[in-house]
Design a protein around this motif. Structure first.
Motif, PDB file in Angstrom:
ATOM      1  N   VAL A 283     -13.942 -12.324  15.721  1.00 44.95           N
ATOM      2  CA  VAL A 283     -15.235 -11.653  15.620  1.00 44.95           C
ATOM      3  C   VAL A 283     -15.072 -10.133  15.655  1.00 44.95           C
ATOM      4  N   SER A 284     -14.115  -9.652  16.433  1.00 46.76           N
ATOM      5  CA  SER A 284     -13.972  -8.209  16.665  1.00 46.76           C
ATOM      6  C   SER A 284     -13.217  -7.464  15.571  1.00 46.76           C
ATOM      7  N   LEU A 285     -12.407  -8.153  14.795  1.00 44.78           N
ATOM      8  CA  LEU A 285     -11.612  -7.469  13.763  1.00 44.78           C
ATOM      9  C   LEU A 285     -12.510  -6.942  12.655  1.00 44.78           C
ATOM     10  N   ASP A 286     -12.192  -5.748  12.200  1.00 46.86           N
ATOM     11  CA  ASP A 286     -12.939  -5.132  11.099  1.00 46.86           C
ATOM     12  C   ASP A 286     -12.151  -5.362   9.813  1.00 46.86           C
ATOM     13  N   ASP A 287     -12.104  -6.612   9.383  1.00 46.59           N
ATOM     14  CA  ASP A 287     -11.319  -6.986   8.209  1.00 46.59           C
ATOM     15  C   ASP A 287     -11.956  -8.234   7.606  1.00 46.59           C
ATOM     16  N   PRO A 288     -12.133  -8.287   6.297  1.00 50.69           N
ATOM     17  CA  PRO A 288     -12.751  -9.472   5.684  1.00 50.69           C
ATOM     18  C   PRO A 288     -11.950 -10.768   5.923  1.00 50.69           C
ATOM     19  N   LYS A 289     -10.662 -10.624   6.174  1.00 54.00           N
ATOM     20  CA  LYS A 289      -9.807 -11.800   6.407  1.00 54.00           C
ATOM     21  C   LYS A 289      -9.609 -12.044   7.898  1.00 54.00           C
ATOM     22  N   ARG A 290     -10.567 -11.606   8.716  1.00 51.42           N
ATOM     23  CA  ARG A 290     -10.388 -11.620  10.167  1.00 51.42           C
ATOM     24  C   ARG A 290     -10.142 -13.000  10.746  1.00 51.42           C
ATOM     25  N   ALA A 291     -10.786 -14.043  10.236  1.00 52.75           N
ATOM     26  CA  ALA A 291     -10.577 -15.399  10.770  1.00 52.75           C
ATOM     27  C   ALA A 291      -9.139 -15.842  10.526  1.00 52.75           C
TER      28      ALA A 291
END
Length: 146
Positions: free
Chosen positions: A46-54
């Motif tokens: 949830v916290s990552l600022d990246d479209p591929k965060r999951a």
């Protein structure tokens, strides 16, 4: 694959607060270490600022740092060292029991029950120990032809 450091801190109720300092807003908790580990991975996604965060969170390596009360580290080390020594002694005990059981039952012709009396094992325990014994050596009878 990314690596993140997660800091686990116990609270006064026995739960765990967890943060990943390198990721803004990545904080969670769990009632147990297992639950906290699962929750920190979700918080990371949830916290990552990246479209591929999951995907990043699922594949990330999370290195744990546990903030424990002062002095407990030395007790944990002592406990680990003693467990290691106990495992070594257990292996030596088993090897001695194997050889003693083999000698008692093969050379001494004792029953499993009587061998168990000497080894402080049940007859079934002696039978299990004997499963690890080396095979009996066959002896040549004197004067026998081959």
């Amino acid at each position: 694959m990314k690596t993140f450091k997660a800091v686990f801190t116990p609270d006064e109720d026995g739960a765990w607060n967890v943060t990943i300092p390198a990721v803004d807003g990545c904080i969670t908790w769990g009632r147990s270490l297992t639950e906290a580990r699962r929750n920190i991975r979700e918080a990371l996604a949830v916290s990552l600022d990246d479209p591929k965060r999951a995907t990043i969170a699922a594949k990330a390596t999370i290195t744990e740092v546990r903030n424990l009360p002062a002095g407990v580290g030395s007790w944990l080390k002592k406990a680990r060292d003693l467990r290691h020594r106990a495992e070594q002694l257990q292996a030596k005990l088993h090897a001695a029991q194997v050889m003693a059981a083999a000698e008692l039952t093969r050379e001494g012709k004792l029953s499993l029950r009587d061998a168990g009396e000497f080894l402080n094992l049940s007859p079934e325990g002696v039978r299990k120990v004997l499963e690890d014994a080396p095979p009996m050596k066959t002896r040549r009878l004197s004067g026998a032809r081959t």
